[in-house]
Design a protein around this motif. Structure first.
Motif, PDB file in Angstrom:
ATOM      1  N   THR A   3      33.797  47.518  50.276  1.00 30.72           N
ATOM      2  CA  THR A   3      34.110  46.197  50.129  1.00 30.72           C
ATOM      3  C   THR A   3      35.346  45.809  49.679  1.00 30.72           C
ATOM      4  O   THR A   3      35.783  46.556  48.827  1.00 30.72           O
ATOM      5  CB  THR A   3      32.832  45.490  49.292  1.00 30.72           C
ATOM      6  N   LYS A   4      36.186  44.804  49.945  1.00 30.15           N
ATOM      7  CA  LYS A   4      37.495  44.396  48.932  1.00 30.15           C
ATOM      8  C   LYS A   4      37.592  43.035  49.209  1.00 30.15           C
ATOM      9  O   LYS A   4      37.066  42.186  49.931  1.00 30.15           O
ATOM     10  CB  LYS A   4      38.530  45.139  49.961  1.00 30.15           C
ATOM     11  N   LEU A   5      38.169  42.625  48.016  1.00 29.13           N
ATOM     12  CA  LEU A   5      38.488  41.162  47.745  1.00 29.13           C
ATOM     13  C   LEU A   5      40.007  40.988  48.356  1.00 29.13           C
ATOM     14  O   LEU A   5      40.953  41.787  47.899  1.00 29.13           O
ATOM     15  CB  LEU A   5      38.336  40.850  46.317  1.00 29.13           C
ATOM     16  N   SER A  65      48.266  45.487  49.670  1.00 26.47           N
ATOM     17  CA  SER A  65      47.439  44.541  49.521  1.00 26.47           C
ATOM     18  C   SER A  65      47.679  43.380  50.979  1.00 26.47           C
ATOM     19  O   SER A  65      48.827  43.338  51.374  1.00 26.47           O
ATOM     20  CB  SER A  65      47.403  43.810  48.103  1.00 26.47           C
ATOM     21  N   GLU A  66      46.522  42.648  50.970  1.00 28.95           N
ATOM     22  CA  GLU A  66      46.865  41.575  51.994  1.00 28.95           C
ATOM     23  C   GLU A  66      46.586  40.261  51.386  1.00 28.95           C
ATOM     24  O   GLU A  66      45.995  40.254  50.095  1.00 28.95           O
ATOM     25  CB  GLU A  66      45.710  41.484  53.087  1.00 28.95           C
ATOM     26  N   SER A  89      35.561  40.906  52.196  1.00 29.97           N
ATOM     27  CA  SER A  89      35.652  41.554  53.341  1.00 29.97           C
ATOM     28  C   SER A  89      34.636  42.831  53.328  1.00 29.97           C
ATOM     29  O   SER A  89      34.693  43.628  52.361  1.00 29.97           O
ATOM     30  CB  SER A  89      36.997  42.045  53.689  1.00 29.97           C
ATOM     31  N   SER A  90      33.609  42.902  54.477  1.00 27.87           N
ATOM     32  CA  SER A  90      32.653  43.865  54.297  1.00 27.87           C
ATOM     33  C   SER A  90      32.615  44.409  55.580  1.00 27.87           C
ATOM     34  O   SER A  90      32.861  43.725  56.571  1.00 27.87           O
ATOM     35  CB  SER A  90      31.390  43.689  53.750  1.00 27.87           C
ATOM     36  N   ALA A  91      32.223  45.722  55.880  1.00 33.10           N
ATOM     37  CA  ALA A  91      31.757  46.196  57.346  1.00 33.10           C
ATOM     38  C   ALA A  91      30.244  45.980  57.389  1.00 33.10           C
ATOM     39  O   ALA A  91      30.114  46.344  58.462  1.00 33.10           O
ATOM     40  CB  ALA A  91      32.097  47.609  57.325  1.00 33.10           C
ATOM     41  N   ASP A  92      29.487  45.505  56.697  1.00 31.72           N
ATOM     42  CA  ASP A  92      28.230  45.486  56.696  1.00 31.72           C
ATOM     43  C   ASP A  92      27.542  43.955  56.460  1.00 31.72           C
ATOM     44  O   ASP A  92      27.780  43.428  55.706  1.00 31.72           O
ATOM     45  CB  ASP A  92      27.495  46.294  55.664  1.00 31.72           C
ATOM     46  N   TYR A 136      33.492  37.403  54.924  1.00 30.65           N
ATOM     47  CA  TYR A 136      34.063  37.799  56.053  1.00 30.65           C
ATOM     48  C   TYR A 136      33.399  39.409  56.470  1.00 30.65           C
ATOM     49  O   TYR A 136      33.503  40.195  55.612  1.00 30.65           O
ATOM     50  CB  TYR A 136      35.666  37.965  56.272  1.00 30.65           C
ATOM     51  N   THR A 137      32.807  39.495  57.673  1.00 29.29           N
ATOM     52  CA  THR A 137      32.272  40.650  57.821  1.00 29.29           C
ATOM     53  C   THR A 137      33.079  41.322  59.140  1.00 29.29           C
ATOM     54  O   THR A 137      33.326  40.738  60.073  1.00 29.29           O
ATOM     55  CB  THR A 137      30.587  40.711  58.484  1.00 29.29           C
TER      56      THR A 137
END
Length: 143
Positions: A3-5, A65-66, A89-92, A136-137
């Motif tokens: 997970t990232k912010l 960073s974005e 943002s997460s992949a799950d 956002y996944t």
């Protein structure tokens, strides 16, 4: 990926100007930009002409960073002070749902967490402290 912010800046029709400014000021690289007019058409919704040229999503990379940007959709202009949001943002999908459920307690759902053309689970919620989060996944081709 974990997970990232990511900071998400909502602007009132001047996202392109802000992107150019931050690219120069922060030595940033443009990763992508999409307008509302470039989004897939929906039979349930007719895109207003004044929205078509506005930025629906853009991202620049500053070092590691974005920073993401969007123009507000016509009729939903941000006020000074609430134009910066946090994108989680997460992949799950399950992780996104967990965060979304927790953040909406005492808050306000702006957009329910649901599948979109760009994400298997995307939603927006303002928490009880007035902070707006976009969940956002990952899993579909990025816009």
């Amino acid at each position: 990926m974990g997970t990232k912010l990511i900071s998400y800046i909502m602007l009132d029709g001047n996202a392109r100007e802000a992107i150019a400014f931050y690219q120069k000021a922060l030595d940033a690289e443009l990763y992508g930009i999409q307008t509302f007019g470039e989004m897939p058409e929906s039979p349930e919704f007719t895109m207003p002409e004044e929205a078509k040229g506005l930025v629906s999503h853009a991202m620049i990379k500053v070092g590691d960073s974005e920073l993401m940007f969007s123009d507000a959709f016509p009729g939903h202009s941000p006020e000074r002070g609430n134009q910066v949001q946090i994108c989680i943002s997460s992949a799950d999908v399950a992780q996104s749902q967990k965060f979304f459920d927790a953040l909406q307690e005492g808050g306000t759902v702006i957009m329910p967490l649901a599948e979109t053309f760009f994400s298997p689970a995307y939603g927006m919620v303002t928490d009880q402290f007035g902070v707006t989060f976009q969940l956002y996944t990952e899993g579909k081709e990025e816009c």
